[in-house]
Scaffold this active site. Structure first.
Site, PDB file in Angstrom:
ATOM      1  CB  CYS A 143       9.970  47.250  88.429  1.00  0.00           C
ATOM      2  SG  CYS A 143       8.286  47.918  88.270  1.00  0.00           S
ATOM      3  CG  HIS A 225      11.688  51.365  87.060  1.00  0.00           C
ATOM      4  ND1 HIS A 225      12.095  50.336  86.248  1.00  0.00           N
ATOM      5  CD2 HIS A 225      10.350  51.214  87.238  1.00  0.00           C
ATOM      6  CE1 HIS A 225      11.064  49.590  85.928  1.00  0.00           C
ATOM      7  NE2 HIS A 225       9.991  50.094  86.517  1.00  0.00           N
ATOM      8  CD  GLU A 227      15.568  50.903  85.457  1.00  0.00           C
ATOM      9  OE1 GLU A 227      14.546  50.528  84.866  1.00  0.00           O
ATOM     10  OE2 GLU A 227      15.702  50.829  86.698  1.00  0.00           O
TER      11      GLU A 227
END
Length: 294
Positions: A143, A225, A227
């Site tokens: 990001c 993202h 994660e």
């Protein structure tokens, strides 16, 4: 397999979270494990730590590779809250840079509406970009840090008038990740990246660069993202609305009217391929997208 975690807020507060489900609670280092540095720039530090540990745990279990994990943060970053507690749980980046790593992860940061040079740790970050090229076998920028890397390398980054907020598809052909969360106010210019010789794996002129491989394959950039938990975008939406911000609901968030995290598992396999770990793609008859790093 096992994660050995040296520090971090999640470890310090492990009685209050699921840290023990992700990492060895008795040991913080193994001579046989690969060394991973996570430079955490997120304001939601504990949540971000746990999300990246969950992603690493998947990679570890799939590949059979143990990881030593160390968290660091810029020494020049001004902390508004819990400064003493946070700094006590993190290694200052200059100290972390005295070592070499098998893999470095740099998280996103909630500063993507600020000019890069106005970020308080900008000089330290720019120096880090040079440092990692010689001291980390591979580096993953996510990001904001991906956009910041682009800016350091003089690839144009556009400030968006409307936040790119939701779950969007990747066009990776035979590859693994179909969708991933995005929460960003920037776009890495697709044509500028092409002219700079980036190997763009996903993106277009409208959306910008989503995923790219650089520095002979040893650097991977993602504007999304991988994660995130399944409810992270919803929490961000409610946070922004609570601050009185005009924010639309995250796009493409529901799958069959449900919140489904269908990105972290395939993202872990994608990252395993990039890291050159146990052959997920070969085992499943897929082509590895990434260059082999010498």
């Amino acid at each position: 397999m096992t994660l050995y975690v040296a520090n971090g807020l999640a470890k310090a507060r492990q009685t209050e979270n699921n840290f023990r489900q992700l990492a060895d609670k008795d040991s913080d280092y193994s001579d046989k494990a690969s060394n991973v540095l996570i430079v955490c720039l997120m304001s939601t530090r504990e949540q971000s730590e746990l999300q990246y540990l969950a992603l690493l745990k998947l990679i570890s279990d799939q590949s059979g590779q143990d990881f030593n994990v160390r968290f660091a943060m810029p020494a020049t970053h001004h902390l508004k809250k819990e400064s003493e507690t946070i700094r006590g749980c993190y290694e200052p980046l200059p100290k972390a840079e005295k070592n070499h790593y098998d893999w470095t992860i740099v998280t996103g940061s909630p500063v993507d509406r600020i000019a890069f040079e106005e970020v308080d740790y900008w000089s330290e970050f720019a120096d880090f970009v040079d440092w990692q090229s010689k001291n980390s076998k591979r580096t993953f920028f996510a990001c904001w840090s991906a956009a910041a890397y682009a800016h350091v390398k003089r690839v144009h980054v556009t400030q968006l008038k409307r936040k790119r907020f939701g779950i969007y598809r990747f066009d990776l052909g035979e590859a693994l990740v179909d969708r991933a969360p995005h929460s960003r106010w920037f776009s890495i210019d697709f044509q500028a990246a092409q002219k700079a010789g980036w190997r763009i794996l996903s993106g277009d002129q409208r959306f910008g660069v989503s995923l790219a491989e650089l520095e002979q394959g040893r650097v991977l950039l993602s504007s999304g993202h991988f994660e995130y938990d399944q409810d992270t975008l919803q929490k961000e939406y409610l946070r922004d609305i609570g601050k009185g911000m005009k924010q639309a609901k995250p796009e493409n968030y529901l799958l069959d009217n449900q919140q489904v995290n269908d990105w972290r598992q395939p993202a872990s396999e994608l990252l395993s391929d990039w890291l050159g770990l146990a052959g997920n793609s070969a085992a499943k008859g897929r082509k590895n997208l990434f260059k082999e790093v010498a």
